[in-house]
Design a protein around this motif. Structure first.
Motif, PDB file in Angstrom:
ATOM      1  N   LEU A   1     -29.973 -21.124  22.598  1.00  0.00           N
ATOM      2  CA  LEU A   1     -30.090 -20.041  23.576  1.00  0.00           C
ATOM      3  C   LEU A   1     -31.472 -19.393  23.580  1.00  0.00           C
ATOM      4  CD1 LEU A   1     -26.610 -18.286  23.268  1.00  0.00           C
ATOM      5  CD2 LEU A   1     -27.400 -19.859  25.026  1.00  0.00           C
ATOM      6  N   GLY A   2     -32.347 -19.798  22.627  1.00  0.00           N
ATOM      7  CA  GLY A   2     -33.718 -19.311  22.697  1.00  0.00           C
ATOM      8  C   GLY A   2     -34.230 -18.536  21.510  1.00  0.00           C
ATOM      9  N   VAL A   3     -33.403 -18.282  20.481  1.00  0.00           N
ATOM     10  CA  VAL A   3     -33.899 -17.631  19.265  1.00  0.00           C
ATOM     11  C   VAL A   3     -34.600 -18.706  18.441  1.00  0.00           C
ATOM     12  CG1 VAL A   3     -33.305 -16.324  17.193  1.00  0.00           C
ATOM     13  CG2 VAL A   3     -31.994 -15.988  19.298  1.00  0.00           C
ATOM     14  N   ASP A   4     -35.913 -18.615  18.309  1.00  0.00           N
ATOM     15  CA  ASP A   4     -36.675 -19.715  17.718  1.00  0.00           C
ATOM     16  C   ASP A   4     -37.422 -19.335  16.445  1.00  0.00           C
ATOM     17  OD1 ASP A   4     -38.575 -18.104  18.892  1.00  0.00           O
ATOM     18  OD2 ASP A   4     -38.888 -19.445  20.583  1.00  0.00           O
ATOM     19  N   ASP A   5     -37.140 -18.176  15.906  1.00  0.00           N
ATOM     20  CA  ASP A   5     -37.753 -17.766  14.644  1.00  0.00           C
ATOM     21  C   ASP A   5     -36.747 -17.979  13.517  1.00  0.00           C
ATOM     22  OD1 ASP A   5     -38.107 -15.424  12.504  1.00  0.00           O
ATOM     23  OD2 ASP A   5     -40.075 -15.866  13.370  1.00  0.00           O
ATOM     24  N   MET A   6     -37.134 -18.736  12.486  1.00  0.00           N
ATOM     25  CA  MET A   6     -36.208 -19.084  11.422  1.00  0.00           C
ATOM     26  C   MET A   6     -35.671 -17.857  10.681  1.00  0.00           C
ATOM     27  SD  MET A   6     -35.207 -22.178  11.080  1.00  0.00           S
ATOM     28  CE  MET A   6     -34.540 -22.068   9.420  1.00  0.00           C
ATOM     29  N   HIS A   7     -36.520 -16.850  10.488  1.00  0.00           N
ATOM     30  CA  HIS A   7     -36.073 -15.645   9.796  1.00  0.00           C
ATOM     31  C   HIS A   7     -35.025 -14.899  10.620  1.00  0.00           C
ATOM     32  CE1 HIS A   7     -39.045 -16.211   6.701  1.00  0.00           C
ATOM     33  NE2 HIS A   7     -40.025 -16.233   7.595  1.00  0.00           N
ATOM     34  N   GLN A   8     -35.245 -14.863  11.933  1.00  0.00           N
ATOM     35  CA  GLN A   8     -34.263 -14.218  12.811  1.00  0.00           C
ATOM     36  C   GLN A   8     -32.963 -15.007  12.853  1.00  0.00           C
ATOM     37  OE1 GLN A   8     -36.159 -13.754  16.622  1.00  0.00           O
ATOM     38  NE2 GLN A   8     -37.575 -12.182  15.898  1.00  0.00           N
ATOM     39  N   LEU A   9     -33.073 -16.333  12.902  1.00  0.00           N
ATOM     40  CA  LEU A   9     -31.879 -17.174  12.897  1.00  0.00           C
ATOM     41  C   LEU A   9     -31.058 -16.960  11.623  1.00  0.00           C
ATOM     42  CD1 LEU A   9     -33.281 -20.544  14.304  1.00  0.00           C
ATOM     43  CD2 LEU A   9     -31.530 -19.121  15.357  1.00  0.00           C
ATOM     44  N   ASN A  10     -31.735 -16.937  10.484  1.00  0.00           N
ATOM     45  CA  ASN A  10     -31.035 -16.776   9.221  1.00  0.00           C
ATOM     46  C   ASN A  10     -30.384 -15.402   9.115  1.00  0.00           C
ATOM     47  OD1 ASN A  10     -30.310 -17.793   6.559  1.00  0.00           O
ATOM     48  ND2 ASN A  10     -31.755 -16.298   5.755  1.00  0.00           N
ATOM     49  N   SER A  11     -31.110 -14.366   9.517  1.00  0.00           N
ATOM     50  CA  SER A  11     -30.564 -13.012   9.413  1.00  0.00           C
ATOM     51  C   SER A  11     -29.381 -12.820  10.356  1.00  0.00           C
ATOM     52  CB  SER A  11     -31.652 -11.971   9.705  1.00  0.00           C
ATOM     53  OG  SER A  11     -32.135 -12.104  11.025  1.00  0.00           O
ATOM     54  N   MET A  12     -29.472 -13.361  11.585  1.00  0.00           N
ATOM     55  CA  MET A  12     -28.363 -13.244  12.527  1.00  0.00           C
ATOM     56  C   MET A  12     -27.159 -14.047  12.047  1.00  0.00           C
ATOM     57  SD  MET A  12     -29.197 -11.110  14.840  1.00  0.00           S
ATOM     58  CE  MET A  12     -27.738 -11.380  15.858  1.00  0.00           C
ATOM     59  N   LYS A  13     -27.419 -15.204  11.430  1.00  0.00           N
ATOM     60  CA  LYS A  13     -26.333 -16.012  10.858  1.00  0.00           C
ATOM     61  C   LYS A  13     -25.583 -15.209   9.801  1.00  0.00           C
ATOM     62  CE  LYS A  13     -27.153 -18.226   7.251  1.00  0.00           C
ATOM     63  NZ  LYS A  13     -27.734 -19.100   6.211  1.00  0.00           N
ATOM     64  N   VAL A  14     -26.328 -14.573   8.905  1.00  0.00           N
ATOM     65  CA  VAL A  14     -25.711 -13.789   7.827  1.00  0.00           C
ATOM     66  C   VAL A  14     -24.946 -12.605   8.407  1.00  0.00           C
ATOM     67  CG1 VAL A  14     -26.182 -12.366   5.809  1.00  0.00           C
ATOM     68  CG2 VAL A  14     -27.417 -14.506   6.124  1.00  0.00           C
ATOM     69  N   LEU A  15     -25.511 -11.952   9.419  1.00  0.00           N
ATOM     70  CA  LEU A  15     -24.850 -10.805  10.033  1.00  0.00           C
ATOM     71  C   LEU A  15     -23.517 -11.202  10.662  1.00  0.00           C
ATOM     72  CD1 LEU A  15     -24.911  -7.818  10.994  1.00  0.00           C
ATOM     73  CD2 LEU A  15     -25.989  -8.661  13.101  1.00  0.00           C
ATOM     74  N   VAL A  16     -23.524 -12.274  11.456  1.00  0.00           N
ATOM     75  CA  VAL A  16     -22.296 -12.719  12.125  1.00  0.00           C
ATOM     76  C   VAL A  16     -21.243 -13.120  11.097  1.00  0.00           C
ATOM     77  CG1 VAL A  16     -21.299 -14.495  13.614  1.00  0.00           C
ATOM     78  CG2 VAL A  16     -23.450 -13.394  14.254  1.00  0.00           C
ATOM     79  N   ALA A  17     -21.646 -13.861  10.063  1.00  0.00           N
ATOM     80  CA  ALA A  17     -20.704 -14.266   9.016  1.00  0.00           C
ATOM     81  C   ALA A  17     -20.135 -13.050   8.290  1.00  0.00           C
ATOM     82  CB  ALA A  17     -21.393 -15.202   8.028  1.00  0.00           C
ATOM     83  N   CYS A  18     -20.992 -12.083   7.995  1.00  0.00           N
ATOM     84  CA  CYS A  18     -20.565 -10.887   7.281  1.00  0.00           C
ATOM     85  C   CYS A  18     -19.579 -10.074   8.118  1.00  0.00           C
ATOM     86  CB  CYS A  18     -21.776 -10.036   6.916  1.00  0.00           C
ATOM     87  SG  CYS A  18     -21.376  -8.504   6.033  1.00  0.00           S
ATOM     88  N   LEU A  19     -19.893  -9.855   9.398  1.00  0.00           N
ATOM     89  CA  LEU A  19     -19.028  -9.054  10.265  1.00  0.00           C
ATOM     90  C   LEU A  19     -17.703  -9.771  10.535  1.00  0.00           C
ATOM     91  CD1 LEU A  19     -21.635  -7.730  12.871  1.00  0.00           C
ATOM     92  CD2 LEU A  19     -20.513  -6.428  11.059  1.00  0.00           C
ATOM     93  N   SER A  20     -17.759 -11.082  10.786  1.00  0.00           N
ATOM     94  CA  SER A  20     -16.534 -11.841  11.051  1.00  0.00           C
ATOM     95  C   SER A  20     -15.633 -11.841   9.825  1.00  0.00           C
ATOM     96  CB  SER A  20     -16.874 -13.278  11.458  1.00  0.00           C
ATOM     97  OG  SER A  20     -17.633 -13.312  12.637  1.00  0.00           O
TER      98      SER A  20
END
Length: 263
Positions: free
Chosen positions: A175-194
């Motif tokens: 979808l266009g998020v192309d920064d690895m640090h942002q990808l990793n942080s968003m991954k952790v956030l979604v996993a944590c909230l879910s």
């Protein structure tokens, strides 16, 4: 009835597996491949074992979010929150409401798929890094497009979860998020909230075996601290191989168990 000696051995296995799971989750991913079978070894039914394991490993995810909070894409947090709450609760309720035999049937397929995803995660990460090597402007992600695509992933995370983080990263990258640090942080956030949404659901529905949960939580917390501290020093290739072998072994065991239920 298990003997006292065998119960002691199972307790030791649970502590060791939870320690290793915490360390692996801090340094890489896939710790549930170790802690979930150990929870089953305590004699807990599969659905309750999955619920108890989810609660036990969640605090480590929270500390990861706090550490990575500066890399989050702020405009996507609300969407991530909505998808995670709905998907996490929905996946947890599906897990609890469906018969145990349904979970036992789909379990080896989910573990096998998660193991294969973990096996090829290096290639996925390599592709993502290759994309980030081409500098371009900050790309906007349409929240209304992200929400319906993220919901099924969060549903899966609430139901079982292993491998869900890589799904989140791949989806956001497309979808266009192309920064690895942002990808990793968003991954952790979604996993944590879910997982937090699933944790609350499991607690309300009284699906958690707290005695084993506290033991695993303490051990996983210690392992997570050690793993985070020595993340750059640990032989990650060897750890990945162990996770992959355990994943294939566990999935194979449950395939065999489903074919031969008397064993």
């Amino acid at each position: 009835m298990p003997t006292m000696l065998s119960m002691h051995a199972h307790y030791i296995l649970l502590v060791v597996a939870s320690l290793a799971a915490g360390a692996i989750n801090a340094a890489a991913a896939g710790g549930s491949f170790l802690s979930f079978p150990a929870m089953l070894g305590m004699g807990i039914p599969p659905v309750q074992a999955n619920a108890t394991n989810t609660v036990a490993i969640w605090p480590g995810q929270l500390t990861s979010v706090l550490k990575l909070r500066n890399d989050l894409r702020r405009e996507l947090i609300i969407v991530a929150l909505i998808a995670s709450v709905i998907g996490g609760v929905g996946g947890a309720l599906i897990l609890l409401w469906l018969p145990q035999r349904v979970f036992l049937y789909v379990l080896p397929w989910m573990i096998l798929a998660s193991t294969l995803l973990f096996l090829f995660s290096a290639r996925i990460s390599g592709w993502l890094r290759k994309e980030t090597n081409h500098p371009h402007a900050h790309r906007h992600v349409q929240p209304l497009l992200l929400l319906p695509l993220l919901l099924p992933v969060c549903l899966y995370i609430g139901y079982f979860g292993a491998g869900g983080g890589l799904m989140v990263m791949a989806l956001l990258a497309l979808l266009g998020v192309d920064d690895m640090h942002q990808l990793n942080s968003m991954k952790v956030l979604v996993a944590c909230l879910s997982n937090f949404s699933a944790v609350v659901t499991f607690i309300v529905e009284r699906a958690v075996v707290w005695h084993y949960c506290f033991i695993a939580m303490i051990a996983a917390g210690i392992g997570g601290y050690i793993g985070a501290h020595y993340a750059r020093k640990l032989p990650q290739r060897a750890m990945r191989i162990v996770v992959i072998l355990v994943g294939f072994g566990v999935s194979g065991y449950f395939f065999y168990r489903n074919l031969h239920p008397s064993h």
